[in-house]
Design a protein around this motif. Structure first.
Motif, mmCIF file in Angstrom:
data_model
loop_
_atom_site.group_PDB
_atom_site.id
_atom_site.type_symbol
_atom_site.label_atom_id
_atom_site.label_comp_id
_atom_site.label_asym_id
_atom_site.label_seq_id
_atom_site.Cartn_x
_atom_site.Cartn_y
_atom_site.Cartn_z
ATOM 1 N N ALA A 67 0.835 -1.205 0.000
ATOM 2 C CA ALA A 67 0.000 0.000 0.000
ATOM 3 C C ALA A 67 0.870 1.254 0.000
ATOM 4 N N LEU A 72 -1.599 3.928 -1.779
ATOM 5 C CA LEU A 72 -3.013 3.601 -1.605
ATOM 6 C C LEU A 72 -3.300 3.219 -0.158
ATOM 7 N N ASP A 73 -4.568 3.265 0.196
ATOM 8 C CA ASP A 73 -5.010 2.853 1.516
ATOM 9 C C ASP A 73 -4.855 1.336 1.647
ATOM 10 N N SER A 75 -6.635 -0.855 3.106
ATOM 11 C CA SER A 75 -7.875 -1.612 2.905
ATOM 12 C C SER A 75 -8.181 -1.772 1.409
ATOM 13 N N THR A 76 -7.880 -0.763 0.626
ATOM 14 C CA THR A 76 -8.066 -0.834 -0.825
ATOM 15 C C THR A 76 -7.143 -1.897 -1.417
ATOM 16 N N VAL A 77 -5.896 -1.874 -0.988
ATOM 17 C CA VAL A 77 -4.920 -2.844 -1.485
ATOM 18 C C VAL A 77 -5.302 -4.254 -1.050
ATOM 19 N N SER A 78 -5.779 -4.390 0.179
ATOM 20 C CA SER A 78 -6.178 -5.706 0.683
ATOM 21 C C SER A 78 -7.292 -6.312 -0.179
ATOM 22 N N ARG A 79 -8.279 -5.502 -0.552
ATOM 23 C CA ARG A 79 -9.365 -5.990 -1.422
ATOM 24 C C ARG A 79 -8.833 -6.380 -2.796
ATOM 25 N N ALA A 80 -7.938 -5.564 -3.336
ATOM 26 C CA ALA A 80 -7.365 -5.860 -4.651
ATOM 27 C C ALA A 80 -6.526 -7.143 -4.590
#
Length: 178
Positions: A67, A72-73, A75-80
């Motif tokens: 991240a 990037l945040d 949480s955004t990276v975790s979802r991706a």
């Protein structure tokens, strides 16, 4: 602080808008290509590969570090990353140094998909920039790197330094695609 002539910010905004428009068109074209990489995640896949190469002592990277590398945040990276894992392109392994954390690595399919993306970009850049001289390509890469670094410094964020390649390595890959 050096003075920037009044006309430059306006011209730069115009050219950046055009570049962003072309990048959107590029993303649309990329989405139409047959690819194992979910739309918009090739850059993240490349960052995981780069992080793995950056430190030979560590095979892979953590979501938190990824991240930060991508700006990037988490949480955004975790979802991706979950999408990449679900597609079979990335694996999560327990970090031997910290069992609470996961280390991300590319699978064989992930490496193959990333190689295919690089080949597609190489063909595209070769077609678009094939008439440019080596010197012009090196100048472009150098100025883009300088611009992103200086703008990032101004914004107070870190831009990762050039990956494994130098300006001439980047130029060589564009020339090889010609």
């Amino acid at each position: 602080m050096p003075h920037v002539p009044d006309a430059v910010p306006g011209a730069l905004r115009t050219e950046l808008r055009e570049l962003i428009k072309v990048m959107r068109m590029l993303r649309q074209q990329e989405a139409y290509q047959e690819s194992a990489v979910p739309a918009g995640l090739a850059g993240l896949l490349a960052e995981i590969a780069q992080a793995s190469q950056a430190d030979p002592a560590v095979d892979g990277c953590h979501v938190k570090d990824l991240a930060a590398r991508c700006g990037l945040d988490p949480s955004t990276v975790s979802r991706a990353v979950s999408s990449l894992v679900g597609s079979g392109l990335v694996e999560r392994h327990a970090d031997p140094a910290d069992r609470r954390a996961s280390v991300l690595t590319l699978t064989g399919a992930g490496r193959a998909a990333l190689d295919a993306k690089h080949e597609w970009y190489g063909r595209l850049f070769g077609q678009a920039l094939g008439h440019w001289s080596t010197e012009d390509l090196q100048t472009l890469v150098g100025y883009l790197r300088r611009f992103t670094t200086d703008l990032s410094d101004c914004l107070g964020t870190a831009v990762p330094q050039p990956r494994t390649g130098t300006t001439s390595d980047s130029t060589a890959s564009m020339e090889a695609a010609r």
